[in-house]
Design a protein around this motif. Sequence first.
Motif: not given
Length: 596
Positions: A542-560
Motif C-alpha cells: 500500500t502507499a502507506e507501507h510501501s512508498d517506492t512500490f512500482n509494479y513493473e520495477a518490482y517485477l524486475r526483482d521477482v522475475l529471473g
Amino acid sequence: MPISPPRAAGLAALGPRPRAFAGLTALVASAILACATCGPAGSGPTKTGPVEPPAAPPRLTLDLVAFARVMGAVAPCGCTTEPLGGLQYVFGYLGHDIDPQRRLVVEPGGLLIPDPKGPEAPHDEAAWAQAYQRAGALQERFASLGGSLVSGVGANDLSSPLAQEALKRWPLPRVLANSRAFDALGVVPHRVVDIPGADGKPALQLGVTAVHETSPEAVKSLGPLEPTTSAAKREVAAMRAAGADVVIVLVHGTRAAAVEVAEGVPGADIVVTGIPEGTEKARLGAPATRVGHGWVLEPGDQAQTLTRVRLSIDPSALAAMPGPDAWKIQPSAAAQAKELERLDARLAKFRADPAADAGYIARLEQERAALASAMAGDAAPAGAVAVTFEQQKITCKLPVDAAGADALRSYDAWVATQNQQRFAGVKPPAPAKGQASYIGGEQCGACHDKAEEHWATTRHAGAYETLVKVNKQFDLSCVGCHVTGFRQPGGSEVVEVAGLEDVQCEVCHGPGSIHAETPEKAGKAFGIRREAAVDVCLGCHTAEHSDTFNYEAYLRDVLGAGHGEGRRALLGDGPTGRELRAAGLEKAGGACPKQM
C-alpha cells in the motif's frame, strides 16, 4: 503550567487583565532608578561615571505544537524508506529545544482509537486488546505533558462502546465547543493556559477550544452538533473576555472545515486542521497558510508530521498582544538550511568563474554570513511578535525519549506474550471440499527448484525474519503481510505459521496442494495463477507501507532465471525495486535502526 477551564461569567465580564497599568508602573520605576544615579541638573555624570543603560528585558519565547488525529498510532510500519512517527521520537522532539514551561501541545481529538474505517480498525477481541494497550501507552506519555496539553474529541473516540470505554478510562484535558454531551467525562468548551514570564508569573494566556465538523458520520457518533462557526465564535469571545491573548481553534475535520472556521471567526488567531486528506498530506501535512484573520495549520496524522509555531514576543507587546496582522513571519530552520544550501551552491559556481563580478560575489558572501548568523541564533528576532511556522517530520533522526522507547518495548513484549497464548493451536478453517490448501514453498521447490533459487535472492524470502528481529511476529498489525496464506482456508494464523513463514510462492500463485498432487492440474480452477496481477501485490504494498512500490520495477526483482525469465525479458531495462528503494533510503538520509 496552570491550565484553567472556562472562567465564571462574572470573571469573564471583567475583560482582559490590566497589563498596561503594570507596564506603566515598571516604566515609572525604571525612570526613577535612572534619575537616582544622576547628579544635579547640568552637573554631568557623578563620581561613579556614566550609567550604563539597563539591559533590554528578554523576549518571551513560546512554542505551540499541533497534532492532527493520532488514531492510536504508537509506531510506524518499518517497511517504508522513511518511517514517520513513533512515540519515542515524538516525545524526544517535544523534550528537545522546547521549554516545557512555555509550550502548548494541542491535538484535535481521535488520539487513542484507530479510524473505524481504516486498515488498523479493530474488529475482534484480540485487536481491541492491542488497541487498548496502545491507548494506555499514548495516554501515559501525553498525560505527562500536564497543563501544557489540550486535547479535542473525535468521532472515532466514540465510534463504538469499546471506543467510548477508552475515552473514559484514559482521561486528558479535553475540550469541545459544539456539544455538551461529554461534560461527565470532563470535557469543557474551552481552556485557558497561562504562559509564565522570566519571573515565573503569568505573562501570556493562550485560549484553546475545539469544534467537530457536523458530518452525518460525526452526528451518528457524537449526537447533535451545533454548527462549527457559531460554536467557535461563542467560545472565542468567552476566551477573549477571560483575558486570552492568543486564541487557537482545533477543528476535527478536513481543511475545508478549518477554512470555514478561519473565515467565519475573526477572533481565531490559529486554526488547526484535524483530518488531512490524501496519502501525502497524511504523512507530511501542509505548510501553514494565512486565511481570514489568522493562520490555518495542517499537521500530518498518526503523529507522522507535527506543525510547530514559535512565537518570540517583545515584552512591550505583552500589555496588548498584537493580532496576526502585525506578526512578523520568519523563515523556519528547515527553510533557512535550504536557502543556505542554495547560497553555497551559487557561491561555488561564481567563485569558479574567473569572469564573475567580484561585487556580486561579495554581496552573496554578506547574504550568506547574515543567514548563518541568524541560524546560529545571533540575530535578534524582528518585530514585536516574530513567528516561525515549521512542519517537523517525526523520524528516527530525532532525539529519543527513554520513557517512550520503554513503552514501545513493553507494548511489543505484551503483544508477543498475549498473542502467543491467545492463538496457540488456532488455525484457519480447512478449505472446502475440492479446494486447494497451502503447502509451503519447500514442496513447490521439489519441482520448481530454479524458481525457488531465484526467490531466495528476493526480499520476500526474509520477510518473516524482519519481524522476528523486532519482536513483532505476533502483532496483528504486521504478521499478515509477512507470511503466506494468512487467515485463508488451509493457510496460516498468528502462531501457526510453520512452513508458511515469509512471502512464498503461494502468495502470488495461489494455494498449491491440488497442483502438487496432480501437476497437470495447473489452472485457475485448481487454485494456481501463472502471474500475479498488480492487485495481488497491492494487498500489502500500500502507499502507506510501501512508498517506492512500482509494479513493473518490482517485477524486475521477482522475475529471473528459472522464474518467469521470458516475462522478465519483455520488461526490458528500467529501474528495479531494489534501486527504487535504495534511492528512497538515500533521500531519507539512510535507513532507521530496526530496534531501539
